[in-house]
Design an enzyme around this catalytic site. Structure first.
Site, PDB file in Angstrom:
ATOM      1  N   ASP A 226      37.782  50.532  36.527  1.00 14.39           N
ATOM      2  CA  ASP A 226      37.042  49.323  36.132  1.00 14.39           C
ATOM      3  C   ASP A 226      36.530  49.373  34.699  1.00 14.39           C
ATOM      4  OD1 ASP A 226      37.431  48.342  38.738  1.00 14.39           O
ATOM      5  OD2 ASP A 226      35.640  49.390  39.447  1.00 14.39           O
TER       6      ASP A 226
ATOM      7  N   LYS B  42      40.469  47.580  31.723  1.00  9.01           N
ATOM      8  CA  LYS B  42      41.878  47.762  31.356  1.00  9.01           C
ATOM      9  C   LYS B  42      42.607  46.416  31.350  1.00  9.01           C
ATOM     10  CE  LYS B  42      42.324  50.447  34.935  1.00  9.01           C
ATOM     11  NZ  LYS B  42      40.926  50.580  35.393  1.00  9.01           N
TER      12      LYS B  42
ATOM     13  N   GLY C  10      41.675  46.163  40.829  1.00  8.09           N
ATOM     14  CA  GLY C  10      41.219  44.795  40.589  1.00  8.09           C
ATOM     15  C   GLY C  10      41.002  44.636  39.102  1.00  8.09           C
ATOM     16  N   HIS C  11      41.843  43.854  38.443  1.00 10.07           N
ATOM     17  CA  HIS C  11      41.764  43.698  36.993  1.00 10.07           C
ATOM     18  C   HIS C  11      41.418  42.243  36.681  1.00 10.07           C
ATOM     19  CE1 HIS C  11      44.829  47.250  36.634  1.00 10.07           C
ATOM     20  NE2 HIS C  11      43.690  47.603  37.191  1.00 10.07           N
TER      21      HIS C  11
ATOM     22  N   GLN D 280      43.181  52.163  38.223  1.00  8.83           N
ATOM     23  CA  GLN D 280      42.157  53.189  38.442  1.00  8.83           C
ATOM     24  C   GLN D 280      41.830  53.872  37.095  1.00  8.83           C
ATOM     25  OE1 GLN D 280      44.982  53.362  41.033  1.00  8.83           O
ATOM     26  NE2 GLN D 280      43.760  51.662  41.734  1.00  8.83           N
TER      27      GLN D 280
ATOM     28  N   THR E 190      41.819  58.702  44.006  1.00  5.68           N
ATOM     29  CA  THR E 190      42.819  57.879  44.668  1.00  5.68           C
ATOM     30  C   THR E 190      44.055  58.754  44.894  1.00  5.68           C
ATOM     31  OG1 THR E 190      43.851  55.703  44.688  1.00  5.68           O
ATOM     32  CG2 THR E 190      43.833  56.873  42.557  1.00  5.68           C
TER      33      THR E 190
ATOM     34  N   THR F   8      36.552  44.979  46.706  1.00  2.10           N
ATOM     35  CA  THR F   8      35.778  45.069  47.949  1.00  2.10           C
ATOM     36  C   THR F   8      34.398  44.424  47.840  1.00  2.10           C
ATOM     37  OG1 THR F   8      34.900  47.204  47.255  1.00  2.10           O
ATOM     38  CG2 THR F   8      36.888  47.248  48.610  1.00  2.10           C
TER      39      THR F   8
ATOM     40  N   ARG G  93      28.797  48.552  42.329  1.00  4.24           N
ATOM     41  CA  ARG G  93      29.266  49.781  41.678  1.00  4.24           C
ATOM     42  C   ARG G  93      28.059  50.641  41.332  1.00  4.24           C
ATOM     43  NH1 ARG G  93      33.154  46.284  37.746  1.00  4.24           N
ATOM     44  NH2 ARG G  93      34.852  45.938  39.207  1.00  4.24           N
TER      45      ARG G  93
ATOM     46  N   SER H 146      34.844  45.821  22.970  1.00  2.00           N
ATOM     47  CA  SER H 146      34.770  44.588  23.753  1.00  2.00           C
ATOM     48  C   SER H 146      33.300  44.241  23.971  1.00  2.00           C
ATOM     49  CB  SER H 146      35.499  44.808  25.082  1.00  2.00           C
ATOM     50  OG  SER H 146      35.367  43.657  25.879  1.00  2.00           O
TER      51      SER H 146
HETATM   52  P1  GDP Z   1      39.751  47.065  35.171  1.00  2.00           P
HETATM   53  O1  GDP Z   1      39.908  47.381  36.608  1.00  2.00           O
HETATM   54  O2  GDP Z   1      39.713  48.270  34.311  1.00  2.00           O
HETATM   55  O3  GDP Z   1      40.729  46.034  34.673  1.00  2.00           O
HETATM   56  O4  GDP Z   1      38.291  46.404  35.029  1.00  2.00           O
HETATM   57  P2  GDP Z   1      37.690  45.264  35.973  1.00  2.00           P
HETATM   58  O5  GDP Z   1      38.320  43.981  35.604  1.00  2.00           O
HETATM   59  O6  GDP Z   1      37.688  45.678  37.393  1.00  2.00           O
HETATM   60  O7  GDP Z   1      36.168  45.340  35.543  1.00  2.00           O
HETATM   61  C1  GDP Z   1      35.732  44.980  34.272  1.00  2.00           C
HETATM   62  C2  GDP Z   1      34.793  43.765  34.425  1.00  2.00           C
HETATM   63  O8  GDP Z   1      34.080  43.555  33.219  1.00  2.00           O
HETATM   64  C3  GDP Z   1      35.545  42.451  34.684  1.00  2.00           C
HETATM   65  O9  GDP Z   1      34.731  41.613  35.457  1.00  2.00           O
HETATM   66  C4  GDP Z   1      35.714  41.865  33.277  1.00  2.00           C
HETATM   67  O10 GDP Z   1      35.813  40.454  33.271  1.00  2.00           O
HETATM   68  C5  GDP Z   1      34.425  42.301  32.636  1.00  2.00           C
HETATM   69  N1  GDP Z   1      34.504  42.609  31.199  1.00  2.00           N
HETATM   70  C6  GDP Z   1      35.542  43.105  30.500  1.00  2.00           C
HETATM   71  N2  GDP Z   1      35.154  43.375  29.236  1.00  2.00           N
HETATM   72  C7  GDP Z   1      33.855  43.047  29.161  1.00  2.00           C
HETATM   73  C8  GDP Z   1      32.880  43.146  28.123  1.00  2.00           C
HETATM   74  O11 GDP Z   1      33.137  43.603  27.021  1.00  2.00           O
HETATM   75  N3  GDP Z   1      31.620  42.713  28.421  1.00  2.00           N
HETATM   76  C9  GDP Z   1      31.274  42.214  29.642  1.00  2.00           C
HETATM   77  N4  GDP Z   1      30.029  41.831  29.833  1.00  2.00           N
HETATM   78  N5  GDP Z   1      32.158  42.136  30.653  1.00  2.00           N
HETATM   79  C10 GDP Z   1      33.438  42.557  30.406  1.00  2.00           C
HETATM   80  P1  IMO Z   2      40.877  49.557  38.986  1.00  4.96           P
HETATM   81  O1  IMO Z   2      42.358  49.539  38.669  1.00  4.96           O
HETATM   82  C1  IMO Z   2      37.463  51.642  40.740  1.00  4.96           C
HETATM   83  C2  IMO Z   2      38.304  54.194  44.188  1.00  4.96           C
HETATM   84  C3  IMO Z   2      37.738  53.780  45.530  1.00  4.96           C
HETATM   85  C4  IMO Z   2      37.509  55.136  46.160  1.00  4.96           C
HETATM   86  C5  IMO Z   2      38.712  55.941  45.662  1.00  4.96           C
HETATM   87  C6  IMO Z   2      39.861  56.015  46.654  1.00  4.96           C
HETATM   88  O2  IMO Z   2      40.313  48.215  39.244  1.00  4.96           O
HETATM   89  O3  IMO Z   2      40.148  50.344  37.963  1.00  4.96           O
HETATM   90  P2  IMO Z   2      41.669  54.253  47.443  1.00  4.96           P
HETATM   91  O4  IMO Z   2      41.532  52.935  48.138  1.00  4.96           O
HETATM   92  O5  IMO Z   2      42.383  54.179  46.136  1.00  4.96           O
HETATM   93  O6  IMO Z   2      42.245  55.316  48.332  1.00  4.96           O
HETATM   94  O7  IMO Z   2      40.154  54.719  47.151  1.00  4.96           O
HETATM   95  O8  IMO Z   2      39.141  55.308  44.477  1.00  4.96           O
HETATM   96  N1  IMO Z   2      39.132  53.169  43.520  1.00  4.96           N
HETATM   97  C7  IMO Z   2      38.729  52.481  42.445  1.00  4.96           C
HETATM   98  N2  IMO Z   2      37.541  52.462  41.810  1.00  4.96           N
HETATM   99  N3  IMO Z   2      38.490  50.887  40.288  1.00  4.96           N
HETATM  100  C8  IMO Z   2      39.690  50.923  40.896  1.00  4.96           C
HETATM  101  O9  IMO Z   2      40.798  50.306  40.403  1.00  4.96           O
HETATM  102  C9  IMO Z   2      39.841  51.702  42.067  1.00  4.96           C
HETATM  103  N4  IMO Z   2      40.860  51.928  42.925  1.00  4.96           N
HETATM  104  C10 IMO Z   2      40.411  52.847  43.799  1.00  4.96           C
HETATM  105  O10 IMO Z   2      36.533  53.049  45.384  1.00  4.96           O
HETATM  106  O11 IMO Z   2      36.347  55.738  45.617  1.00  4.96           O
HETATM  107 MG    MG Z   3      38.914  47.044  38.403  1.00  7.44          MG
END
Ligand code: GDP
Ligand code: IMO
Ligand code: MG
Length: 428
Positions: free
Chosen positions: A13, A16, A40-41, A227, A242, A304, A308, A416
């Site tokens: 998270d 990316k 989840g991106h 991840q 994971t 989910t 966090r 960012s």
């Molecule tokens: P990923 O899994 O690495 O792609 O990250 P996620 O999308 O799960 O989590 C990043 C969260 O932060 C998302 O809700 C984005 O929309 C948000 N986000 C990304 N960059 C920024 C930032 O610079 N500032 C803030 N406040 N939110 C951001």
């Molecule tokens: P993105 O791509 C954050 C965590 C789960 C759990 C562990 C194992 O959005 O960064 P799994 O279901 O993969 O067997 O769970 O890994 N986990 C993540 N945490 N971001 C993710 O993906 C994750 N994908 C799995 O919460 O601790």
């Molecule tokens: Mg994510």
């Protein structure tokens, strides 16, 4: 060099998705190569928000080819739902624009059933997985005899026979694990997956061969990590990881593209640290600052919805992530979330049993003993969300960025300062 990779250096998270989206227009092909719908991106632009799980961010860009490569585990139902959601908003995606590896493994109903029982039985030691059948599918991949690959879905006779064998075995296991476990029907699964196969067929192909040809014709590839490096099965905080190679180490094994094709690897970190699920987290904050970060950063899992866990930036953990993945440039995301804090802290060293170290422990029992040694830096009282160049940032925020880059030993590519594509500083 034809390829760029975007990899998370923490526990996932890191934003990316935003960075991949930002870079997509400079590339021809976006490749997901590990993980599954545990990811989840979130990508935001033109006032729209897109949540992607299995689909590479390339699907949001017309003319870009998206590839789900061999190292991914695919839940066909989740894939088709996600694709329909995107197609309803952006129009039809053809088989040529979205390729799925025939070598990728398939998540089956018994993977979900097994994981539900295993996690429930683990109680206090539960990994806290996303419950998407990821680990149980990868376990069958490694075990081989009960694995089904995407290409198998296109051979009904073979699939039927394999399912009969596997499901009868799985029913024995499920019953042994939990006397009340539902018994699965091979015939029903076959029928359901045959329907999925019809819709998936235009997308299923040998993506390894496609990627080799793309490289040979100078197409620019962008690898989208899922991840983060600390969740890597081999190098992460085992067993709270994971089940795939989620550091840079997974690019080659998960796509069939050799490491030497990667010209630039961008490591993404948050300006602080988060983690979802179980496992030690040295800089975790259980106080009002942790809650402030959670609220301001909207730190709730995309997949989910779980809150966090939040804490200060951990340079020992992130620089370990950077060393595993081999980072050329950094992105520091969510800097704006720290706006308004009087002071900010960075964990620069660990103290374990009275000894100071910058080595990241190989065992979680050691990691659980860590006392973080913090560097305290001045905070900044202004809003950074409108900054578009480094010089727009308050000097304390620039000092914070410099400290992270120094500790991780890599220069910044992007900072960012908000979720939107526009809210990005490109560093020279
Ligand atoms: P990923 O899994 O690495 O792609 O990250 P996620 O999308 O799960 O989590 C990043 C969260 O932060 C998302 O809700 C984005 O929309 C948000 N986000 C990304 N960059 C920024 C930032 O610079 N500032 C803030 N406040 N939110 C951001
Ligand atoms: P993105 O791509 C954050 C965590 C789960 C759990 C562990 C194992 O959005 O960064 P799994 O279901 O993969 O067997 O769970 O890994 N986990 C993540 N945490 N971001 C993710 O993906 C994750 N994908 C799995 O919460 O601790
Ligand atoms: Mg994510």
């Amino acid at each position: 060099m034809t390829a760029t990779a975007v990899i998370g250096l923490q526990w996932g998270d890191e934003a990316k998705g935003k960075i991949v989206d930002l870079l997509t227009d400079q590339h021809d092909v976006v490749v997901r190569y590990q993980g599954g719908n545990n990811a989840g991106h979130t990508v935001c632009f033109d006032g729209e928000k897109y949540k992607l799980s299995l689909l590479p961010a390339g699907v949001l860009h017309p003319g870009i080819v998206s590839v789900i490569a061999s190292g991914v585990v695919i839940n066909p139902e989740a894939f088709l739902d996600e694709l329909s959601g995107i197609e309803n908003r952006l129009g039809k995606t053809s088989g040529d624009e979205l390729l799925i590896s025939d070598r990728a493994h398939v998540i089956m109903p018994y993977h979900l059933a097994e994981e539900a029982i295993l996690e429930a039985r683990s109680k206090d030691n539960a990994i806290g997985t996303t419950m998407r059948g990821i680990g149980t599918c990868y376990r069958d991949k490694a075990g081989r005899s009960h694995a089904i690959r995407m290409g198998d879905l296109l051979h009904p006779d073979l699939l039927k026979t394999r399912l009969e064998e596997i499901v009868s075995f799985k029913n024995v296991v499920l019953k042994a694990l939990d006397a009340n476990a539902p018994q699965l029907s091979a015939a029903e699964i076959f029928e359901t997956y045959q329907k999925y196969a019809e819709r998936l067929a235009p997308h299923i192909t040998d993506t390894t061969s496609y990627l080799h040809k793309a490289i040979a014709t100078d197409k620019k590839l962008l690898f989208e990590g899922a991840q983060g490096s600390l969740l890597d099965i081999d190098h992460g905080t085992f067993p709270f990881v994971t089940s795939s190679s989620s550091s840079g180490a997974g690019i080659h094994s998960g796509s069939g593209v050799p490491e030497r094709a990667i010209g630039r690897l961008i490591g993404v970190v948050k300006a602080y640290t988060t983690r979802v699920g179980g496992g030690p987290f040295p800089t975790e904050l259980h106080d009002e600052i942790g809650q402030h970060i959670r609220d301001t950063g909207n730190e709730y899992g995309t997949v989910t919805g779980r809150p966090r866990r939040c804490g200060w930036f951990d340079a020992v953990a992130s620089s370990y992530g950077a060393r595993i993945s081999g980072v050329d440039h950094l992105t520091i995301a969510l800097l704006d979330v720290l706006d308004g804090l009087g002071e900010v802290q960075i964990c620069a060293e660990y103290e374990i049993d009275g000894e100071r170290t910058t080595d990241f422990p190989s065992h979680v029992e050691e990691l659980a003993k860590v006392k973080p040694v913090y560097k305290t830096l001045p905070g900044w009282n202004s809003d950074t969300t409108a900054a578009r160049k480094l010089s727009d940032l308050p000097s304390a925020a620039r000092g914070y960025i410099d400290t992270i880059c120094e500790l991780l030993d890599a220069p910044p590519a992007f900072i960012s300062v908000g979720p939107d594509r526009e809210q990005t500083i490109t560093c020279d």
